[in-house]
Design a protein around this motif. Structure first.
Motif, PDB file in Angstrom:
ATOM      1  N   TRP A  62     -11.702  10.237  22.687  1.00 10.48           N
ATOM      2  CA  TRP A  62     -12.960  10.626  23.325  1.00 10.48           C
ATOM      3  C   TRP A  62     -14.077   9.654  22.971  1.00 10.48           C
ATOM      4  N   HIS A  95      -3.333  16.338  28.217  1.00 13.61           N
ATOM      5  CA  HIS A  95      -4.560  15.899  27.550  1.00 13.61           C
ATOM      6  C   HIS A  95      -4.661  14.381  27.386  1.00 13.61           C
ATOM      7  N   GLU A 111      -5.114   7.081  26.742  1.00 14.26           N
ATOM      8  CA  GLU A 111      -6.465   7.538  27.066  1.00 14.26           C
ATOM      9  C   GLU A 111      -6.475   9.047  27.257  1.00 14.26           C
ATOM     10  N   THR A 113      -7.422  12.365  29.214  1.00 13.22           N
ATOM     11  CA  THR A 113      -7.510  12.672  30.641  1.00 13.22           C
ATOM     12  C   THR A 113      -8.777  13.470  30.919  1.00 13.22           C
ATOM     13  N   ASP A 114      -9.116  13.558  32.196  1.00 14.34           N
ATOM     14  CA  ASP A 114     -10.255  14.393  32.586  1.00 14.34           C
ATOM     15  C   ASP A 114     -10.000  15.847  32.198  1.00 14.34           C
ATOM     16  N   GLU A 115      -8.724  16.245  32.206  1.00  8.79           N
ATOM     17  CA  GLU A 115      -8.362  17.623  31.851  1.00  8.79           C
ATOM     18  C   GLU A 115      -8.664  17.941  30.386  1.00  8.79           C
ATOM     19  N   SER A 116      -8.822  16.907  29.574  1.00 13.00           N
ATOM     20  CA  SER A 116      -9.085  17.140  28.145  1.00 13.00           C
ATOM     21  C   SER A 116     -10.539  17.499  27.867  1.00 13.00           C
ATOM     22  N   CYS A 117     -11.391  17.465  28.886  1.00 10.27           N
ATOM     23  CA  CYS A 117     -12.814  17.782  28.672  1.00 10.27           C
ATOM     24  C   CYS A 117     -13.007  19.192  28.122  1.00 10.27           C
TER      25      CYS A 117
END
Length: 168
Positions: A62, A95, A111, A113-117
């Motif tokens: 992140w 993630h 990296e 992912t956007d799903e890890s937000c």
């Protein structure tokens, strides 16, 4: 006839350090605290479906974006097989994503992912709760002093071992 010495069962209940640890009471205390902290972290992270250590990997991603897998191994100071297993689990849950490094096809970029937000928020909250649990009963000045002293201890150990991974 009594010998005046506690039985092994009685010794186990006194919380006294092992006799050998008497020459290193601070080291023994740090070891106990680290073990308990990891256990508490595990309980806090269980609610977000992470194992202890995975949150440190995610924090690194992140903060830094896509990085080579070798950088994660170095930064986390873990065995490559351990990091690979962590990444496999995090990839299965959506993630992280791994892909070849366009600059060097032999290297792998990792990296978040956007799903890890959503996970990011949950980890921040879990660490906030863990922080409060860990520091309960300490006033702000004591918290500041503890952090200062731990930084000194960390620096001593880094200097002694000449092995200081990136701070995650």
């Amino acid at each position: 006839m009594t010998t005046g010495r506690a039985t092994p069962a009685e010794d186990a209940c006194t919380n006294a350090p092992p006799l050998t640890a008497l020459s290193g009471p601070v080291s023994h205390a740090v070891s106990r605290v680290a073990r308990l902290h990891r256990t508490a972290a595990g309980k806090a992270l269980k609610g977000v479906d992470l194992y202890p250590g995975q949150e440190l990997l995610m924090m690194h991603l992140w903060d830094r974006g896509a990085v080579r897998q070798t950088e994660l191994i170095r930064a986390l100071d873990l065995d490559p097989s351990t990091v690979t297993k962590m990444l496999q689990r995090l990839e299965q849950t959506g993630h992280v994503r791994r892909r070849p490094d366009p600059a060097d096809r032999r290297a792998v970029l990792v990296e978040a992912t956007d799903e890890s937000c959503a996970l990011h928020t949950a980890v921040r909250d879990a660490w906030g709760s863990l922080e409060e649990q860990t520091l309960a009963g300490l006033d702000p000045a004591e918290r500041t002093e503890l952090l200062r002293l731990l930084a000194k201890v960390e620096e001593n150990l880094c200097r002694e071992t000449a092995d200081c991974p990136d701070r995650c």
